[in-house]
Design an enzyme around this catalytic site. Structure first.
Site, PDB file in Angstrom:
ATOM      1  CE  LYS A 134      -1.760  -5.286   6.821  1.00 33.80           C
ATOM      2  NZ  LYS A 134      -2.302  -4.131   6.032  1.00 33.80           N
ATOM      3  CE1 TYR A 173       2.264  -3.360   8.995  1.00 32.62           C
ATOM      4  CE2 TYR A 173       0.262  -2.094   8.687  1.00 32.62           C
ATOM      5  CZ  TYR A 173       1.307  -2.814   8.161  1.00 32.62           C
ATOM      6  OH  TYR A 173       1.403  -2.983   6.810  1.00 32.62           O
TER       7      TYR A 173
HETATM    8  P1  NDP Z   1      -4.934  -2.035  -3.960  1.00 37.90           P
HETATM    9  O1  NDP Z   1      -6.388  -1.840  -4.118  1.00 37.90           O
HETATM   10  O2  NDP Z   1      -4.050  -0.932  -4.394  1.00 37.90           O
HETATM   11  O3  NDP Z   1      -4.483  -3.362  -4.712  1.00 37.90           O
HETATM   12  C1  NDP Z   1      -5.244  -4.526  -4.716  1.00 37.90           C
HETATM   13  C2  NDP Z   1      -5.231  -5.131  -6.119  1.00 37.90           C
HETATM   14  O4  NDP Z   1      -5.931  -6.361  -6.071  1.00 37.90           O
HETATM   15  C3  NDP Z   1      -5.981  -4.291  -7.161  1.00 37.90           C
HETATM   16  O5  NDP Z   1      -5.189  -3.278  -7.731  1.00 37.90           O
HETATM   17  C4  NDP Z   1      -6.355  -5.348  -8.175  1.00 37.90           C
HETATM   18  O6  NDP Z   1      -5.220  -5.601  -8.998  1.00 37.90           O
HETATM   19  C5  NDP Z   1      -6.538  -6.616  -7.329  1.00 37.90           C
HETATM   20  N1  NDP Z   1      -7.946  -6.974  -7.113  1.00 37.90           N
HETATM   21  C6  NDP Z   1      -8.499  -8.178  -7.447  1.00 37.90           C
HETATM   22  N2  NDP Z   1      -9.788  -8.209  -7.128  1.00 37.90           N
HETATM   23  C7  NDP Z   1     -10.085  -7.008  -6.591  1.00 37.90           C
HETATM   24  C8  NDP Z   1     -11.292  -6.446  -6.094  1.00 37.90           C
HETATM   25  N3  NDP Z   1     -12.432  -7.146  -6.048  1.00 37.90           N
HETATM   26  N4  NDP Z   1     -11.251  -5.182  -5.625  1.00 37.90           N
HETATM   27  C9  NDP Z   1     -10.106  -4.467  -5.630  1.00 37.90           C
HETATM   28  N5  NDP Z   1      -8.925  -4.970  -6.102  1.00 37.90           N
HETATM   29  C10 NDP Z   1      -8.922  -6.225  -6.581  1.00 37.90           C
HETATM   30  O7  NDP Z   1      -4.687  -2.406  -2.428  1.00 37.90           O
HETATM   31  P2  NDP Z   1      -3.316  -2.439  -1.637  1.00 37.90           P
HETATM   32  O8  NDP Z   1      -2.188  -2.666  -2.569  1.00 37.90           O
HETATM   33  O9  NDP Z   1      -3.233  -1.253  -0.756  1.00 37.90           O
HETATM   34  O10 NDP Z   1      -3.537  -3.708  -0.672  1.00 37.90           O
HETATM   35  C11 NDP Z   1      -3.480  -5.034  -1.156  1.00 37.90           C
HETATM   36  C12 NDP Z   1      -3.095  -5.982  -0.012  1.00 37.90           C
HETATM   37  O11 NDP Z   1      -1.821  -5.637   0.464  1.00 37.90           O
HETATM   38  C13 NDP Z   1      -4.014  -5.936   1.202  1.00 37.90           C
HETATM   39  O12 NDP Z   1      -4.147  -7.207   1.757  1.00 37.90           O
HETATM   40  C14 NDP Z   1      -3.294  -5.043   2.172  1.00 37.90           C
HETATM   41  O13 NDP Z   1      -3.600  -5.320   3.528  1.00 37.90           O
HETATM   42  C15 NDP Z   1      -1.863  -5.377   1.859  1.00 37.90           C
HETATM   43  N6  NDP Z   1      -0.963  -4.234   2.132  1.00 37.90           N
HETATM   44  C16 NDP Z   1       0.122  -4.459   2.898  1.00 37.90           C
HETATM   45  C17 NDP Z   1       0.977  -3.444   3.191  1.00 37.90           C
HETATM   46  C18 NDP Z   1       2.183  -3.709   4.005  1.00 37.90           C
HETATM   47  O14 NDP Z   1       2.864  -2.772   4.373  1.00 37.90           O
HETATM   48  N7  NDP Z   1       2.518  -4.968   4.299  1.00 37.90           N
HETATM   49  C19 NDP Z   1       0.743  -2.076   2.725  1.00 37.90           C
HETATM   50  C20 NDP Z   1      -0.413  -1.961   1.877  1.00 37.90           C
HETATM   51  C21 NDP Z   1      -1.224  -3.008   1.614  1.00 37.90           C
HETATM   52  P3  NDP Z   1      -5.355  -5.886 -10.560  1.00 37.90           P
HETATM   53  O15 NDP Z   1      -5.972  -4.646 -11.136  1.00 37.90           O
HETATM   54  O16 NDP Z   1      -3.962  -6.102 -10.982  1.00 37.90           O
HETATM   55  O17 NDP Z   1      -6.227  -7.090 -10.698  1.00 37.90           O
END
Ligand code: NDP
Length: 411
Positions: free
Chosen positions: A166, A254
């Site tokens: 989401k 949410y």
């Molecule tokens: P993070 O920043 O921790 O993770 C995102 C990952 O995406 C990065 O670590 C990176 O992984 C990759 N990535 C690829 N391109 C980019 C970019 N341009 N900038 C930053 N990261 C990039 O975020 P979250 O894990 O908190 O959130 C990710 C998704 O999950 C969102 O859509 C968020 O809404 C959703 N989410 C849902 C939750 C829930 O409870 N359902 C809770 C938290 C988040 P890599 O280094 O491996 O390429």
């Protein structure tokens, strides 16, 4: 579900007001940050076409009991590493078989720790090669919001099913593109609305829908936390081109979901207000605090909020003619608490906790194996994105927006 009632619990319940905020709206942009898909619209037909089964599905259906589908997790960030990947250990029908990351060292480390072979590690540039990997059935997209559409479309082109975090995408056009791509590939799309697979939220839904609280007059839900620019996961959340919006898109969703799944209704009108401190550098591009109200066809109202500058809150309250229900926290990862209050008593409802992430993935795996629609398909994500857009529009125009005329409910 087993329920234990702890009668007479003395715990103060706080009601939350959400009115009276100032400010203008931000309108989210539609942009895939890295090439790929495009917008596109069109009204969706009400039913998914049956289509011809993908050759791999034909070969595998019906599924043997106990089979686990293989998942490729895309984006190894905070949520993927701390919640999703560990939850495969508790899932019955889903297993981690591949990882996709822009950081090869991290990917190798995660793969080694979780038994993923070197051959199943992909970068964003090699992502499309997953088409050649039969071990991967499902792609789970856990990337910044503006990348959801592009990777969903590419995953469908590779012949995979998609579980997408989401918010589904940044604009309704992107959501429609994703839904259409799934139909064309004859593949399933589910939005990872974990609360709809979580026991306390399911029990709250049941109580509200089965009349145990009486007629539902009002739902309130508040989601807030302090956005921290030092945390990498919060850095892209301050950039509109990656996040799509601010607190509303990230956690206000949410609150919106709660109002919709508790009432079981689709809103007919929305009214929103936004406040962002113009001197706060965190809110140069995305909004901080949002208060919004929904009106449902039955007359039930919802008072909802999200904020990036309040102490943590993840609460749902339901006010019925016979009883009120408070879930606080409501959308935590674990340790939910529910209190039901009538004129005569206040009782705590206790339900065994379950891993909502494993339940969510297993729901999707089973839906694929049994060839049925998942409970939270792309259309559910599209409905929310349309309503969130209407909240921005309402705040911008300073007046309520009718959702009936825009068909925002999708029903
Ligand atoms: P993070 O920043 O921790 O993770 C995102 C990952 O995406 C990065 O670590 C990176 O992984 C990759 N990535 C690829 N391109 C980019 C970019 N341009 N900038 C930053 N990261 C990039 O975020 P979250 O894990 O908190 O959130 C990710 C998704 O999950 C969102 O859509 C968020 O809404 C959703 N989410 C849902 C939750 C829930 O409870 N359902 C809770 C938290 C988040 P890599 O280094 O491996 O390429």
């Amino acid at each position: 579900m087993t329920k234990l009632f702890d009668a007479g619990l003395s715990r103060r319940l706080f009601l939350c007001g959400t009115g009276g905020l100032l400010g203008g709206a931000l309108s989210p942009t539609a942009a895939f940050a890295q090439g790929g898909g495009n917008g596109g619209g069109g009204v969706l037909p009400p039913d998914r076409p049956t289509g011809r089964p993908h050759p791999k599905m034909e070969k595998e259906m019906p599924e043997a009991p106990g089979k686990r589908l293989g998942y490729a997790v895309v984006g190894l960030g905070q949520f993927a590493l701390n919640q999703i990947i560990p939850s495969f250990a508790e899932s019955k029908s889903s297993k981690l078989v591949a990882v996709v990351s822009g950081n090869p060292d991290k990917a190798r480390d995660v793969a080694t720790r979780h038994g993923v072979p070197e051959t199943n590690i992909y970068g964003y540039d090699t992502f499309d090669r997953i088409a050649e990997n039969d071990e991967i059935d499902v792609v789970y997209i856990i990337l910044p919001n503006s990348l959801h559409a592009e990777y969903t479309v590419r995953a469908f082109k590779a012949g995979k099913h998609v579980l997408c975090e989401k918010p589904m995408a940044v604009t309704p056009d992107e959501c429609e593109t994703m839904i259409r791509a799934g139909r064309e590939a004859n593949r399933k799309l589910m939005i990872a609305y974990r609360a709809q697979y979580e026991p306390y939220n399911l029990e709250a839904m049941r109580m509200a829908r089965e009349g145990e609280l009486g007629a539902i007059r009002l739902v309130t839900s508040d989601h807030g936390r302090v956005l921290d620019p030092k945390v990498p996961a919060d850095q892209w959340r301050m950039v509109k081109a990656l996040a799509g919006g601010g607190s509303l898109y990230d956690i206000g969703i949410y609150s919106l979901q709660a109002a919709r799944y508790i009432t079981g209704e689709e809103p007919v009108e929305v009214y929103g207000r936004i406040f962002s401190d113009p001197s706060d550098p965190r809110f140069k591009e995305v909004e901080d605090t949002v208060a919004f109200q929904l009106r449902f066809p039955s007359g039930t109202l919802a008072n909802l909020s999200s904020s990036y500058s309040t102490a943590p809150v993840k609460r749902i309250q339901v006010f019925g003619s016979k009883a009120s229900l408070t879930l606080d926290p409501a959308t935590e990862y674990y340790k939910h608490q529910m209190i039901v209050k009538t004129e005569m008593e206040e009782r705590r409802v206790q339900i065994p906790e379950a891993n909502q992430f494993a339940a969510e993935m297993d729901h999707f795996s089973k839906a694929i194996m049994e060839n049925r629609e998942p409970k939270t398909p792309g259309e559910e994500g599209l409905r929310d994105v349309r309503i969130l857009q209407a909240v921005y529009r309402s705040a911008r125009e300073g007046q309520p927006i009718s959702l009936e005329t825009t068909g925002s409910t999708g029903k």
